[in-house]
Write an enzyme that holds these catalytic residues in place. Structure first.
Site, PDB file in Angstrom:
ATOM      1  N   ASP A 187      -1.137  -0.313   1.809  1.00 18.31           N
ATOM      2  CA  ASP A 187       0.024  -0.534   0.936  1.00 18.31           C
ATOM      3  C   ASP A 187       0.036  -1.919   0.298  1.00 18.31           C
ATOM      4  OD1 ASP A 187       0.904   2.021   1.642  1.00 18.31           O
ATOM      5  OD2 ASP A 187       1.990   1.242   3.377  1.00 18.31           O
ATOM      6  N   LYS A 226      -2.891  -1.453  -3.993  1.00 18.54           N
ATOM      7  CA  LYS A 226      -4.203  -1.049  -4.533  1.00 18.54           C
ATOM      8  C   LYS A 226      -4.036  -0.160  -5.756  1.00 18.54           C
ATOM      9  CE  LYS A 226      -5.151   0.813  -0.561  1.00 18.54           C
ATOM     10  NZ  LYS A 226      -3.958   0.391   0.191  1.00 18.54           N
ATOM     11  N   GLY A 235      -0.671   6.647  -0.189  1.00 13.91           N
ATOM     12  CA  GLY A 235       0.356   6.750  -1.222  1.00 13.91           C
ATOM     13  C   GLY A 235       0.173   5.563  -2.138  1.00 13.91           C
ATOM     14  N   HIS A 236      -0.264   5.807  -3.347  1.00 16.31           N
ATOM     15  CA  HIS A 236      -0.578   4.720  -4.287  1.00 16.31           C
ATOM     16  C   HIS A 236       0.376   4.789  -5.480  1.00 16.31           C
ATOM     17  CE1 HIS A 236      -4.884   5.111  -2.502  1.00 16.31           C
ATOM     18  NE2 HIS A 236      -4.078   4.419  -1.718  1.00 16.31           N
ATOM     19  N   GLN A 246      -5.995   3.108   2.326  1.00 12.08           N
ATOM     20  CA  GLN A 246      -5.632   2.378   3.562  1.00 12.08           C
ATOM     21  C   GLN A 246      -6.054   0.908   3.432  1.00 12.08           C
ATOM     22  OE1 GLN A 246      -7.209   5.836   4.301  1.00 12.08           O
ATOM     23  NE2 GLN A 246      -5.103   6.328   3.833  1.00 12.08           N
TER      24      GLN A 246
HETATM   25  P1  GDP Z   1      -1.128   0.946  -2.129  1.00  8.84           P
HETATM   26  O1  GDP Z   1      -1.059   1.993  -1.075  1.00  8.84           O
HETATM   27  O2  GDP Z   1      -2.004  -0.193  -1.750  1.00  8.84           O
HETATM   28  O3  GDP Z   1      -1.480   1.504  -3.479  1.00  8.84           O
HETATM   29  O4  GDP Z   1       0.340   0.346  -2.255  1.00  8.84           O
HETATM   30  P2  GDP Z   1       1.705   1.211  -2.346  1.00  8.84           P
HETATM   31  O5  GDP Z   1       1.814   1.772  -3.699  1.00  8.84           O
HETATM   32  O6  GDP Z   1       1.817   2.118  -1.187  1.00  8.84           O
HETATM   33  O7  GDP Z   1       2.761   0.054  -2.083  1.00  8.84           O
HETATM   34  C1  GDP Z   1       2.887  -1.031  -2.925  1.00  8.84           C
HETATM   35  C2  GDP Z   1       4.322  -1.021  -3.493  1.00  8.84           C
HETATM   36  O8  GDP Z   1       4.590  -2.263  -4.092  1.00  8.84           O
HETATM   37  C3  GDP Z   1       4.522   0.011  -4.592  1.00  8.84           C
HETATM   38  O9  GDP Z   1       5.847   0.457  -4.547  1.00  8.84           O
HETATM   39  C4  GDP Z   1       4.268  -0.778  -5.870  1.00  8.84           C
HETATM   40  O10 GDP Z   1       4.961  -0.254  -6.991  1.00  8.84           O
HETATM   41  C5  GDP Z   1       4.831  -2.119  -5.472  1.00  8.84           C
HETATM   42  N1  GDP Z   1       4.176  -3.288  -6.093  1.00  8.84           N
HETATM   43  C6  GDP Z   1       2.871  -3.489  -6.394  1.00  8.84           C
HETATM   44  N2  GDP Z   1       2.668  -4.733  -6.861  1.00  8.84           N
HETATM   45  C7  GDP Z   1       3.883  -5.333  -6.848  1.00  8.84           C
HETATM   46  C8  GDP Z   1       4.337  -6.646  -7.178  1.00  8.84           C
HETATM   47  O11 GDP Z   1       3.570  -7.534  -7.541  1.00  8.84           O
HETATM   48  N3  GDP Z   1       5.659  -6.906  -7.004  1.00  8.84           N
HETATM   49  C9  GDP Z   1       6.534  -5.968  -6.564  1.00  8.84           C
HETATM   50  N4  GDP Z   1       7.806  -6.303  -6.435  1.00  8.84           N
HETATM   51  N5  GDP Z   1       6.146  -4.723  -6.248  1.00  8.84           N
HETATM   52  C10 GDP Z   1       4.837  -4.416  -6.373  1.00  8.84           C
HETATM   53  P1  IMO Z   2      -2.484   3.494   1.533  1.00  9.39           P
HETATM   54  O1  IMO Z   2      -3.758   4.004   0.906  1.00  9.39           O
HETATM   55  C1  IMO Z   2      -0.438   2.296   5.188  1.00  9.39           C
HETATM   56  C2  IMO Z   2      -1.454   4.472   8.851  1.00  9.39           C
HETATM   57  C3  IMO Z   2      -0.406   5.365   9.482  1.00  9.39           C
HETATM   58  C4  IMO Z   2      -0.782   5.204  10.938  1.00  9.39           C
HETATM   59  C5  IMO Z   2      -2.295   5.135  10.900  1.00  9.39           C
HETATM   60  C6  IMO Z   2      -2.991   6.456  11.207  1.00  9.39           C
HETATM   61  O2  IMO Z   2      -1.258   3.946   0.858  1.00  9.39           O
HETATM   62  O3  IMO Z   2      -2.569   2.040   1.766  1.00  9.39           O
HETATM   63  P2  IMO Z   2      -3.278   8.683   9.770  1.00  9.39           P
HETATM   64  O4  IMO Z   2      -2.266   9.653   9.278  1.00  9.39           O
HETATM   65  O5  IMO Z   2      -4.125   8.077   8.720  1.00  9.39           O
HETATM   66  O6  IMO Z   2      -4.116   9.235  10.890  1.00  9.39           O
HETATM   67  O7  IMO Z   2      -2.400   7.494  10.440  1.00  9.39           O
HETATM   68  O8  IMO Z   2      -2.637   4.726   9.594  1.00  9.39           O
HETATM   69  N1  IMO Z   2      -1.758   4.769   7.431  1.00  9.39           N
HETATM   70  C7  IMO Z   2      -1.378   3.977   6.408  1.00  9.39           C
HETATM   71  N2  IMO Z   2      -0.617   2.867   6.394  1.00  9.39           N
HETATM   72  N3  IMO Z   2      -0.984   2.749   4.047  1.00  9.39           N
HETATM   73  C8  IMO Z   2      -1.770   3.850   4.042  1.00  9.39           C
HETATM   74  O9  IMO Z   2      -2.448   4.267   2.953  1.00  9.39           O
HETATM   75  C9  IMO Z   2      -1.967   4.546   5.258  1.00  9.39           C
HETATM   76  N4  IMO Z   2      -2.648   5.652   5.619  1.00  9.39           N
HETATM   77  C10 IMO Z   2      -2.527   5.756   6.939  1.00  9.39           C
HETATM   78  O10 IMO Z   2       0.887   4.901   9.205  1.00  9.39           O
HETATM   79  O11 IMO Z   2      -0.310   3.969  11.427  1.00  9.39           O
HETATM   80 MG    MG Z   3       0.360   3.071  -0.010  1.00  9.93          MG
END
Ligand code: GDP
Ligand code: IMO
Ligand code: MG
Length: 433
Positions: free
Chosen positions: A13, A16, A40-41, A221
């Site tokens: 999270d 990416k 979840g991206h 991840q």
């Molecule tokens: P990922 O799994 O690495 O793709 O990250 P996620 O999308 O799960 O979580 C990142 C969250 O932060 C998302 O809700 C993005 O919209 C948000 N986000 C990304 N970059 C920024 C930033 O620079 N500032 C803020 N406030 N939110 C951001």
């Molecule tokens: P992105 O790509 C954050 C965590 C789960 C749990 C562990 C194992 O959005 O960064 P799983 O279901 O993969 O066997 O769970 O990994 N986990 C993540 N945490 N971002 C993710 O993906 C994750 N995918 C799995 O919360 O701790």
């Molecule tokens: Mg994510």
């Protein structure tokens, strides 16, 4: 132009999705290499939000090809749903999204097994996303998994499912017994329905690269969730680190030119497992609220903490990161004082490397440097020199501690809310902005 891997440098999270979307403009193909719909991206373009789980975050660029490699585990109904959601938003995947025929398939029984396993772990549960990811990889390594290529061959499909269902039923309670005929019918139906997306991606990617096409490899991840290099056993079941890009797509390491690590300006973690810089008081809650730290896949609140340079430094090491992207700087705008973890103390001794054993990591005391917060709005700033001096100092300090240059700083969730730093950065040697 170059072929580049994007990896998470913390526990996932890191943002990416946003960065892959941003960089896609400079590549021909985006290739996801591991994980599944546990990811979840989030990508926000002109205020419109898209959440991708299995499909590479490059899909929002209509001219680009997106591929899902053999290292990914695929729940076909989740993939179908994601394609439909994109089509409803006016984004077509037809003819430009491909899934490797070597990828393994997640079936209903993987989720049932995961639920039973997590329940049996009690207090030691991992806190998985309950998407069947771990059990599907277990079957892959156990050499009994079902691959995409098996879906269109009735005999292999029945034989593989029969063997697996017998094993699973032996583990599951009476009320959760799985019917072979039901799973078989569903796998046949979905397998056929999705067949236009299947491809021998190993051949395709290598040929495309021979022709000079540039590939952006998308990791899901993060480094510390990697099954080999992460905080085992509190990890996911795949290789989220850079090495996974080769095994997960069938592209040799010498074809890849560099690795970009993504880290938040602080740290978060979802699920269980040690987290040395976790903040459990009101400051942690404030970061969670400001950063909207709720899982994009499960909606669970993310645990929040200070930036941990030990964590990101280790990510630099295992991935040989060439350059760093720091996201969510704006979330820290509200704080008078910030802390940065510069090392871990265990039984009074300063550790020289990232601990392997969770019993040690759990007892590590972070060594903090406190720095003055800039306490000014950075949200939406797009020039490095427009950042408050204290924010620039904070970033320089992170770069120094991690021993990596910072080439991009994100100041908001939108594609536009991004600073591309110095033209001398490694990123500029690959991409001309
Ligand atoms: P990922 O799994 O690495 O793709 O990250 P996620 O999308 O799960 O979580 C990142 C969250 O932060 C998302 O809700 C993005 O919209 C948000 N986000 C990304 N970059 C920024 C930033 O620079 N500032 C803020 N406030 N939110 C951001
Ligand atoms: P992105 O790509 C954050 C965590 C789960 C749990 C562990 C194992 O959005 O960064 P799983 O279901 O993969 O066997 O769970 O990994 N986990 C993540 N945490 N971002 C993710 O993906 C994750 N995918 C799995 O919360 O701790
Ligand atoms: Mg994510």
């Amino acid at each position: 132009m170059a072929n580049i891997i994007v990896v998470g440098a913390q526990w996932g999270d890191e943002g990416k999705g946003k960065i892959v979307d941003l960089l896609t403009a400079h590549f021909d193909i985006v290739a996801r290499y591991q994980g599944g719909h546990n990811a979840g991206h989030t990508v926000i373009i002109n205020g419109r939000k898209y959440v991708l789980h299995l499909i590479p975050s490059g899909i929002l660029h209509p001219q680009k090809i997106c591929v899902i490699g053999n290292g990914v585990v695929i729940d076909l109904s989740a993939l179908k749903h994601e394609i439909e959601e994109l089509e409803a938003a006016g984004i077509s995947c037809k003819g430009r999204l491909f899934v490797s025929t070597r990828a393994h398939v997640i079936l209903d029984y993987h989720r049932a097994v995961e639920r039973a396993e997590e329940a049996s772990r009690g207090e030691n549960r991992i806190g998985t996303t309950n998407r069947g990811i771990g059990p599907c990889y277990e079957d892959k390594m156990g050499r009994r998994g079902l691959r995409i290529c098996d879906l269109l061959n009735s005999k292999s499909l029945r034989d593989i499912l029969k063997m697996n269902i017998q094993r699973k039923n032996a583990l599951l309670p009476a009320e959760e017994q799985i019917s072979l005929e039901r799973v078989l019918a569903e796998a046949k139906r979905l397998g056929k329905e999705m067949s236009e997306y299947y491809m021998d991606l190993t051949e395709y990617l290598n040929r495309a690269m021979d022709e000079g096409k540039k590939v952006l490899f998308e990791g899901a991840q993060g480094t510390h969730l990697d099954v080999d290099h992460g905080t085992y056993p509190f990890v996911t079941a795949s290789n989220a680190t850079a090495g996974g890009a080769c095994t997960g797509t069938g592209v040799g390491p010498t074809r890849i030119d560099g690795v970009i690590g993504i880290a938040k300006a602080y740290t978060t973690r979802v699920g269980e497992g040690p987290f040395p810089t976790e903040i459990t008081d009101a400051t942690g809650e404030q970061i969670c609220l400001r950063g909207k730290e709720y899982g994009a896949s499960t909606g669970r609140p993310r645990r929040c903490g200070w930036f941990d340079a030990v964590v990101v430094h280790y990510a630099r090491l295992v991935n040989n990161l060439d350059t760093l992207v720091i996201t969510k700087l704006d979330v820290l705008d509200a704080f008078e004082e910030l802390k940065i973890c510069t090392g871990y103390r265990y039984k009074g001794q300063l550790l020289q490397s990232f601990p392997t054993e969770m019993s040690v990591l759990k007892r590590c005391k972070p060594e903090y440097t406190a720095v003055k917060g800039w306490h000014k709005e950075t949200a939406g700033i797009i020039e490095f020199n427009d950042l408050p001096v204290l924010a620039r100092d904070y970033l320089k300090r992170l770069s120094h501690l991690v021993k990596a240059e910072i080439s991009v700083v994100s100041t908001g969730p939108d594609r536009m809310q991004t600073i591309i730093t110095s033209p001398q950065s490694r990123l500029h040697s690959w991409i001309s902005f």
